[in-house]
Design a protein around this motif. Sequence first.
Motif, short mmCIF file in Angstrom:
data_model
loop_
_atom_site.label_atom_id
_atom_site.label_comp_id
_atom_site.label_asym_id
_atom_site.label_seq_id
_atom_site.Cartn_x
_atom_site.Cartn_y
_atom_site.Cartn_z
N LYS A 4 84.08 171.80 132.81
CA LYS A 4 84.71 170.58 132.32
C LYS A 4 86.21 170.81 132.14
O LYS A 4 86.63 171.82 131.59
CB LYS A 4 84.10 170.15 130.99
CG LYS A 4 82.71 169.59 131.13
CD LYS A 4 82.25 169.04 129.81
CE LYS A 4 80.92 168.36 129.96
NZ LYS A 4 80.50 167.72 128.70
N GLY A 6 89.90 169.38 130.72
CA GLY A 6 90.63 168.50 129.82
C GLY A 6 92.11 168.55 130.14
O GLY A 6 92.62 169.59 130.56
N ASP A 35 87.78 165.31 132.76
CA ASP A 35 86.68 164.85 131.92
C ASP A 35 87.19 164.17 130.65
O ASP A 35 86.56 163.25 130.15
CB ASP A 35 85.75 166.03 131.57
CG ASP A 35 85.09 166.58 132.83
OD1 ASP A 35 84.23 165.88 133.39
OD2 ASP A 35 85.45 167.69 133.25
N ARG A 36 88.32 164.65 130.12
CA ARG A 36 88.95 164.04 128.94
C ARG A 36 90.46 164.18 129.05
O ARG A 36 90.95 165.18 129.53
CB ARG A 36 88.50 164.70 127.64
CG ARG A 36 87.09 164.34 127.23
CD ARG A 36 86.78 164.85 125.84
NE ARG A 36 87.50 164.15 124.80
CZ ARG A 36 87.03 163.12 124.10
NH1 ARG A 36 85.86 162.65 124.35
NH2 ARG A 36 87.76 162.57 123.14
N GLU A 38 94.03 163.64 126.64
CA GLU A 38 94.67 163.37 125.35
C GLU A 38 96.18 163.26 125.60
O GLU A 38 96.74 164.09 126.31
CB GLU A 38 94.39 164.49 124.35
CG GLU A 38 92.94 164.67 123.98
CD GLU A 38 92.35 163.52 123.18
OE1 GLU A 38 93.13 162.76 122.54
OE2 GLU A 38 91.13 163.36 123.20
N LEU A 55 91.07 169.93 119.95
CA LEU A 55 90.14 168.81 120.12
C LEU A 55 89.41 168.90 121.45
O LEU A 55 88.18 168.72 121.52
CB LEU A 55 90.90 167.49 120.00
CG LEU A 55 90.07 166.22 120.03
CD1 LEU A 55 89.13 166.17 118.83
CD2 LEU A 55 90.99 165.01 120.04
N LEU A 56 90.13 169.20 122.52
CA LEU A 56 89.49 169.32 123.83
C LEU A 56 88.52 170.51 123.88
O LEU A 56 87.45 170.42 124.48
CB LEU A 56 90.55 169.45 124.93
CG LEU A 56 91.37 168.18 125.19
CD1 LEU A 56 92.54 168.49 126.12
CD2 LEU A 56 90.50 167.08 125.77
N LYS A 59 85.37 169.58 122.19
CA LYS A 59 84.62 168.63 123.02
C LYS A 59 84.02 169.28 124.26
O LYS A 59 83.47 168.61 125.13
CB LYS A 59 85.51 167.45 123.43
CG LYS A 59 86.02 166.63 122.27
CD LYS A 59 84.91 165.86 121.63
CE LYS A 59 85.44 164.99 120.50
NZ LYS A 59 84.43 164.21 119.86
#
Length: 89
Positions: A4, A6, A35-36, A38, A55-56, A59
């Motif tokens: 994943k 980020g 995937d994410r 910020e 935070l990533l 997650k």
Amino acid sequence: MQVKTGVIVYVLGKESLDDTIDFEEAGKKLKIKADRVEVVSSMEGDFDVMYAWWLLTVKGMKRIICMIAEVVNGSELKLTGRELRLCGG
């Protein structure tokens, strides 16, 4: 198994910001494949690159990249092409 990814979009620049800029919405318009995502700015105070990285990580992101962006037209973001890989395989 796919790793994943980020992305942290770090907003820099000298152009003045529109007080109503929505960094989350401006970040979505960049259409970054991850995937994410910020978005953080040196002007926002509490939410910085280190907090976004944490935070990533929490997650489940195993590969985290920091992309540099600048504000254009007072409310839009433009990627500069500079990237920093912060962690992962």
